[in-house]
Design a protein around this motif. Structure first.
Motif, PDB file in Angstrom:
ATOM      1  N   SER A   1      44.896  35.516  27.041  1.00 31.08           N
ATOM      2  CA  SER A   1      44.906  36.993  27.540  1.00 31.08           C
ATOM      3  C   SER A   1      45.567  38.078  26.426  1.00 31.08           C
ATOM      4  O   SER A   1      44.926  39.121  26.272  1.00 31.08           O
ATOM      5  CB  SER A   1      46.038  36.811  28.481  1.00 31.08           C
TER       6      SER A   1
ATOM      7  N   LYS B   1      47.930  39.835  36.484  1.00 28.95           N
ATOM      8  CA  LYS B   1      46.873  40.504  36.592  1.00 28.95           C
ATOM      9  C   LYS B   1      47.002  41.960  36.615  1.00 28.95           C
ATOM     10  O   LYS B   1      46.155  42.645  37.233  1.00 28.95           O
ATOM     11  CB  LYS B   1      46.229  40.081  37.984  1.00 28.95           C
TER      12      LYS B   1
ATOM     13  N   GLU C   1      40.396  39.431  33.888  1.00 32.55           N
ATOM     14  CA  GLU C   1      40.086  38.264  35.092  1.00 32.55           C
ATOM     15  C   GLU C   1      38.459  38.107  34.755  1.00 32.55           C
ATOM     16  O   GLU C   1      38.394  36.910  35.174  1.00 32.55           O
ATOM     17  CB  GLU C   1      40.539  39.253  36.342  1.00 32.55           C
ATOM     18  N   GLN C   2      37.853  39.148  34.498  1.00 32.30           N
ATOM     19  CA  GLN C   2      36.325  38.655  34.288  1.00 32.30           C
ATOM     20  C   GLN C   2      36.292  37.626  33.511  1.00 32.30           C
ATOM     21  O   GLN C   2      35.339  36.865  33.486  1.00 32.30           O
ATOM     22  CB  GLN C   2      35.499  39.893  33.962  1.00 32.30           C
TER      23      GLN C   2
ATOM     24  N   TRP D   1      38.172  35.148  32.628  1.00 30.25           N
ATOM     25  CA  TRP D   1      38.178  33.717  33.268  1.00 30.25           C
ATOM     26  C   TRP D   1      37.116  33.221  34.104  1.00 30.25           C
ATOM     27  O   TRP D   1      36.940  32.083  33.993  1.00 30.25           O
ATOM     28  CB  TRP D   1      39.353  33.671  34.280  1.00 30.25           C
ATOM     29  N   GLN D   2      36.162  34.386  34.429  1.00 34.26           N
ATOM     30  CA  GLN D   2      34.887  33.701  35.127  1.00 34.26           C
ATOM     31  C   GLN D   2      33.636  33.586  34.307  1.00 34.26           C
ATOM     32  O   GLN D   2      33.044  32.628  34.591  1.00 34.26           O
ATOM     33  CB  GLN D   2      34.727  34.998  36.366  1.00 34.26           C
TER      34      GLN D   2
END
Length: 204
Positions: A53, A146, A181-182, A184-185
Motif C-alpha cells: 500500500s 480502505k 483496492e483495485q 489487490w484485484q
C-alpha cells in the motif's frame, strides 16, 4: 528483539538519550520502523500488506507531481527528529516546496525543514499525530481501513481536510482509496495504468 511481521512493541518512560541509542543500535538498513513521542517508543515490523500500500501511494504521488509539473525530492522513510520531543519515520515523504534545498542531501542537517508531504499506511499500528505535529510536517496522509485521510497543519495542530494544497483540484480521498483496492484485484502495474488513464479522461 525478535518481532513477528505485523507486530508492535511499545516501551514507555523512555528518555531521548535511550531513544537515540536504540536508533543507533538498530542501524539505518532495517525492516523495523520506529516512532517516538511523549516518552513512548513504538517499534513495528510491517506486513506485506503495509509495504504494498505505501509503495503504491508513493507511486501515485510521483505520477500526480509529474502531471502537475512539480519537481520534488523523495526521502522515503528517513528518520525526522525534534530533539527531546519526538522522532518519526514516515512510510514515504516528499520535499516539494523545499525540494531545491534538499537536492544532494545525503543526511539531514539540524536546520533542514520537515518534508512537505508525509505518507503513512496504518495496517499494523496507528500513526501518532503528536509526533508529526512536533516535527511540523505541513501535510500528512494516512491510509487506513480502505480510507485516505488528509491532515493539514494549522497553528501547530492537524485538521482533517478533503483536499490537498499540493493537488487542490483532485479528489484524492476517493481516487487513491479506489486505486489501492483495485491493485489487490488486478495488480499494481495495471492499477497505476488505470489511474493515469482516469486522470487523462478527467477534468481535474
Amino acid at each position: 528483539m525478535r518481532l513477528a511481521p505485523g507486530s508492535t512493541v511499545n516501551i514507555q518512560d523512555m528518555s531521548w538519550e535511550e531513544f537515540e541509542s536504540i536508533l543507533q543500535e538498530l542501524g539505518e538498513k532495517r525492516s523495523r520502523r520506529v516512532a517516538y513521542s511523549k516518552s513512548t517508543l513504538e517499534i513495528m515490523l510491517p506486513l506485506p500488506e503495509h509495504e504494498k500500500s505505501k509503495d503504491l501511494i508513493s507511486d501515485i504521488v510521483k505520477i500526480l507531481l509529474k502531471i502537475a509539473g512539480k519537481s520534488y525530492e523523495p526521502f522515503g522513510s528517513t528518520t525526522f527528529k525534534r530533539e527531546n520531543i519526538a522522532g518519526v519515520e514516515p512510510d514515504a515523504c516528499f520535499y516539494i516546496q523545499n525540494y531545491q534545498r534538499m537536492i544532494g542531501r545525503r543526511k539531514l542537517e539540524p536546520d533542514d525543514p520537515p518534508p512537505d508531504l508525509a505518507i503513512e499506511t496504518d495496517v499494523t499500528s496507528k500513526t501518532t499525530l503528536d509526533a508529526y505535529e512536533a516535527i511540523a510536517v505541513p501535510e500528512l496522509w494516512i491510509y487506513d481501513s480502505k480510507k485516505l485521510r488528509i491532515y493539514l497543519l494549522s497553528d501547530g495542530h492537524y485538521i482533517e481536510s478533503d483536499r490537498s494544497p499540493n493537488f487542490p483540484n483532485i479528489p484524492l480521498t476517493q481516487i487513491i482509496a479506489a486505486t489501492v483496492e483495485q491493485a489487490w484485484q488486478v495488480g499494481t502495474v495495471q492499477a497505476l495504468k488505470e489511474f493515469e488513464e482516469a486522470l487523462d479522461r478527467s477534468s481535474f
